[in-house]
Structures are given as C-alpha cells and as structure tokens.
Design a protein around this motif. Sequence first.
Motif, short mmCIF file in Angstrom:
data_model
loop_
_atom_site.label_atom_id
_atom_site.label_comp_id
_atom_site.label_asym_id
_atom_site.label_seq_id
_atom_site.Cartn_x
_atom_site.Cartn_y
_atom_site.Cartn_z
N LEU A 119 0.84 -1.20 0.00
CA LEU A 119 0.00 0.00 0.00
C LEU A 119 0.87 1.24 0.00
CD1 LEU A 119 -2.67 -0.93 2.73
CD2 LEU A 119 -2.98 -0.99 0.26
N SER A 120 0.41 2.28 -0.71
CA SER A 120 1.09 3.57 -0.64
C SER A 120 0.79 4.23 0.71
CB SER A 120 0.61 4.48 -1.77
OG SER A 120 -0.74 4.87 -1.55
N ALA A 121 1.48 5.32 1.00
CA ALA A 121 1.27 6.02 2.27
C ALA A 121 -0.17 6.49 2.42
CB ALA A 121 2.24 7.19 2.39
N ASP A 122 -0.75 7.04 1.33
CA ASP A 122 -2.13 7.53 1.39
C ASP A 122 -3.10 6.37 1.57
OD1 ASP A 122 -1.28 10.12 1.10
OD2 ASP A 122 -1.70 10.22 -1.06
N GLU A 123 -2.87 5.28 0.83
CA GLU A 123 -3.75 4.12 0.94
C GLU A 123 -3.68 3.51 2.34
OE1 GLU A 123 -2.84 3.09 -3.76
OE2 GLU A 123 -1.98 1.86 -2.16
N ARG A 124 -2.47 3.45 2.88
CA ARG A 124 -2.30 2.88 4.21
C ARG A 124 -2.97 3.75 5.26
NH1 ARG A 124 0.77 -1.13 6.03
NH2 ARG A 124 1.76 -1.32 3.99
N GLY A 125 -2.95 5.07 5.06
CA GLY A 125 -3.61 5.95 6.01
C GLY A 125 -5.11 5.70 6.08
N VAL A 126 -5.75 5.54 4.91
CA VAL A 126 -7.19 5.25 4.89
C VAL A 126 -7.46 3.88 5.51
CG1 VAL A 126 -9.18 4.85 3.39
CG2 VAL A 126 -7.57 6.69 2.86
N TYR A 127 -6.60 2.92 5.18
CA TYR A 127 -6.78 1.57 5.72
C TYR A 127 -6.71 1.57 7.25
CZ TYR A 127 -5.35 -3.14 7.15
OH TYR A 127 -5.23 -4.33 7.81
N HIS A 128 -5.72 2.25 7.81
CA HIS A 128 -5.57 2.28 9.26
C HIS A 128 -6.76 2.99 9.92
CE1 HIS A 128 -1.83 0.26 9.48
NE2 HIS A 128 -1.09 1.24 8.96
N THR A 129 -7.23 4.06 9.30
CA THR A 129 -8.39 4.78 9.85
C THR A 129 -9.62 3.86 9.86
OG1 THR A 129 -7.56 6.91 9.06
CG2 THR A 129 -9.91 6.78 9.57
N ALA A 130 -9.84 3.16 8.74
CA ALA A 130 -10.98 2.25 8.66
C ALA A 130 -10.83 1.10 9.66
CB ALA A 130 -11.11 1.71 7.24
N ASN A 131 -9.61 0.65 9.88
CA ASN A 131 -9.38 -0.43 10.84
C ASN A 131 -9.79 0.01 12.24
OD1 ASN A 131 -8.67 -3.07 10.43
ND2 ASN A 131 -6.50 -2.80 10.87
N LEU A 132 -9.52 1.27 12.58
CA LEU A 132 -9.91 1.77 13.90
C LEU A 132 -11.43 1.88 14.01
CD1 LEU A 132 -7.20 4.55 14.43
CD2 LEU A 132 -7.36 2.33 15.57
N PHE A 165 -12.77 -8.12 17.81
CA PHE A 165 -12.09 -8.55 16.59
C PHE A 165 -10.68 -7.98 16.49
CE2 PHE A 165 -15.20 -10.02 13.04
CZ PHE A 165 -15.74 -10.95 13.91
N ALA A 166 -10.19 -7.30 17.51
CA ALA A 166 -8.94 -6.55 17.41
C ALA A 166 -7.76 -7.41 16.96
CB ALA A 166 -8.62 -5.89 18.76
N ASP A 167 -7.58 -8.58 17.58
CA ASP A 167 -6.41 -9.41 17.22
C ASP A 167 -6.43 -9.81 15.76
OD1 ASP A 167 -4.71 -10.01 19.66
OD2 ASP A 167 -6.69 -10.45 20.45
N ALA A 168 -7.62 -10.05 15.22
CA ALA A 168 -7.71 -10.43 13.81
C ALA A 168 -7.52 -9.22 12.91
CB ALA A 168 -9.06 -11.09 13.54
N LEU A 169 -8.16 -8.11 13.24
CA LEU A 169 -8.06 -6.91 12.41
C LEU A 169 -6.63 -6.42 12.27
CD1 LEU A 169 -11.17 -4.93 13.72
CD2 LEU A 169 -10.85 -5.74 11.38
N PHE A 170 -5.86 -6.53 13.35
CA PHE A 170 -4.50 -6.01 13.33
C PHE A 170 -3.47 -7.08 13.01
CE2 PHE A 170 -6.81 -3.06 16.25
CZ PHE A 170 -6.81 -1.97 15.38
N SER A 171 -3.93 -8.29 12.68
CA SER A 171 -3.02 -9.36 12.28
C SER A 171 -3.00 -9.59 10.78
CB SER A 171 -3.41 -10.68 12.97
OG SER A 171 -3.22 -10.61 14.36
#
Length: 445
Positions: A10-23, A32-38
């Motif tokens: 993932l690019s930096a911008d893509e990773r930023g959206v992904y991390h926000t959505a993960n939260l 689901f935390a262990d699965a989401l962050f694994s």
Amino acid sequence: MTNQVTVRELSADERGVYHTANLVAFEAMPYFADALFSVIPVAAPGLGTFAVDKHWRLYLDPARLIGQGAWSVTQVATALLHEVGHLLRVHADRAAVLAQPLSHLAWNYAADAEINDDLIDAGVVLPVDPVTPAALGCEPGGFAEDYYAAILGDYQDDPAPGSAGGNGEQADGGEASAGAASDSGAGGQAEFGCGSGSGCEANPGELIAEDTIGGRAGIDPATADLIREQVAIAVRDHAGSKGRGSVPAGMRRWADKVLTTPAVPWRRVLRVAIRRAVGQAAGRTDYSMARPSRRSRDVLFPGLRGPKIRVAIVVDTSGSMGSGDLAAALAEVEGVLRTAAVAREHVTVLTVDAAAAEPQRISRVRDIVLIGGGGTDMRVGIAAAEALRPAPHVVVVLGDGDTPWPESAGAAKLVCVIIGNDQAAAAAPQFATTVTIPSQPAAAA
C-alpha cells in the motif's frame, strides 16, 4: 477490466485510509482486534473489491480506498470486518469438505450470509441489498453449510470467473465478494470473489505462502489458530463484561466452539502416530507434477504436495458408555477434525457395540449419528475400519476400554483413547498408541 492483478505494498495515502478504517472497525467490534490487526494488507489494483487468501493476506483495491470511486471510511470498515470474518470462521477449510465440485458462487453467498447475519446483530451498517439469510430465502442464525444446501440448486453451474455473474457479482446488483460494502454506487461491479480465504477460487494475483510483501510472509496455520483463540477469548470476555446482548449470538456460539479444547493434544498425538503409517510425517510436503507450481510460466515446475492422511474414528456406543463418556468421545472427534494434520474429507466415523454400524463421513460433530447400546467388541469396529476403501492410515478408537482387543497390528496405525477408565488402559494392545482422558459430567452430553 482484465483478469491480471499485480499486487504491491500500500502507498502512504492508501495505508492511512486503511488504518483509519481499521480503527472504525475496531470501535464497532472491539473483540475482533487481534484479527483486524493481524491481517496483512496488500494493494491489488484492478481487483474491484476486497478479498482474503488462506494465509491471512487482505487484498485491497486502491480504487476503493482513495480517489473518485473510493468507498467511505465506514464502508471500508464494514468490508474489513466481513473479510476477517471469513478467516475467523475457517470458511476455506469448511468449503473443502463439501461435495465437490464446489459451486463457488453459492458458497460465496452462503458464507457471506453467515457473516452478515452477525454484523447486523452487532449494529454494523451494511449497504443496500446485502447478502443475508433472508435474501437467500433462509432463516437467520444458521450455518453457511445450511444456506449453501438451500441455494445450491440455483447455482450448480457457476459462470466462469471474471465473466458477468461470476464469483464477485450478486444477482440483484450488489456485491458478493465483500458481501457488505456494495460498490454499486462507486462505478460498477466487482469482478472477483472473496478469494481463497473464503473458500472460493483464488483471485488473480494471490500470493503463495512463502511470498513476502513488505518483508512479511503469510501467516501459518498454527499462528492463525492462535489468533482465532485470542479473538474467541475476547468475544467471551466482552459478552461477560457488557452483557450477552452486546455480542451477536452467532459469535458467542463460534467462540464457545473454539474454546472447547479437547483433552488429547491431537496435533502431537496424530503426528507421532502417522509417522509409522505413511512414508513422511504429517505436514511435510514433496514435489509432484500432479499440481504444477503457480510460479510456472513457460516451463512447468513441480508443485509442493502434502500427504493425504485418512483417519477412521471408531466410537464405542455400548451400554457401558455413559452420556458423559460419549460427550468426551465427541469432544475428541472435534479435536481430530480441527487438527492441521488431517483434512476433514478424509475422516470417517464408525459407531460400534458388538457390531459396527455403517460408516459415516462427517465434517461436523453434530452430524454424527450414535447407534448402539449392547455389548462391546472393538475388534469388530477396528476390522470394519481397516476394511474401508480407501483404507485409513490411522484408526482412532474412543471407548472405555472394556473390550477384547485384536492380537496383532493391522495395516493402519492404531490409537486407543480410553475414557474414564485408567485401569483398562493397561490392557490395550502394546502395538497401539494409548492415551487416557477423564469422562465428562453427564450434563454436558
């Protein structure tokens, strides 16, 4: 859109959206935390949707993260929860035990419905026309296998992957691959399905286990089992601290099953037992041209292929076996079905008292029909197991040990599990691997 998908980090911008959505996903379902962050995020341009493989990689089309056709952060979070649901529920393994050839489209819908049923109960907002049990004409609260059986007649002949109406396209214009985050308002249909991690065909661009993205290879089965156990503990704790209504009933049922640990460490016991029954230890692989490597291009290279270990389980259902003993036996059968050494389609169960009943090929413990109630002669059951075709590599006997035993070893390795009767273990055959376990309370049966 073509069938060629080349993955990347993932690019930096893509990773930023992904991390926000993960939260956002974590806020909706914190257990689901262990699965989401694994899971391992991978950019898959042109995929049109999100998907997972068997090695816990999460394939994300960057067009769904950033740009004009991007989903909202809430939609991305919902899709993340959905795809992680496929991995937690081992949909790939469950699909493998169904009658083949598998209708991937029907299974995709069935698995999506099982997941979305719980997402709705958890208060997660799904798009218009999601895949639900009701949409498939089924009652909620069931299993994917139930939904699959109900709709299979409508999907016997899947369209070719990548064609209109294929694995990723829902009949009513929604999107089955994410099963939750419809892209109907984002510029067209997704072309592909949820990936090999959902039990469907591998999407173009899927990596093999050893491939690395950002220096990380895929997650191995033992680590995946540990992640599932951690999530199951979190589900149980969350339900206990905030009340049962705070966790969907389907997730509580799933967690209870994951945390019901068999008394016998089957992964170790079976691996020791089958070393003498087959020419290589369970879990090892050898090269074979029967399934060429996916790395093959102009020249075909052999692919790695593991042994197909067949197990026959003989359950004592005689009158001397109490309900608690049978409950213990069934817990051990569940242990066999979970072990990584044995594919579920290679497990056959025979119930026996003085005679052996018809063999039962099962994938779920609740499918076993217990027949018996008379005297016990496990020699009959063991002989019936040895006579199966194809023959088993390992025969596992579950009983109280009050029985005659064969005088000589058969072709299969014999494993005797003596339940609630330590004294009887001494009478078990010397050529067998013998373990003892306690009986369970009758109320658990």
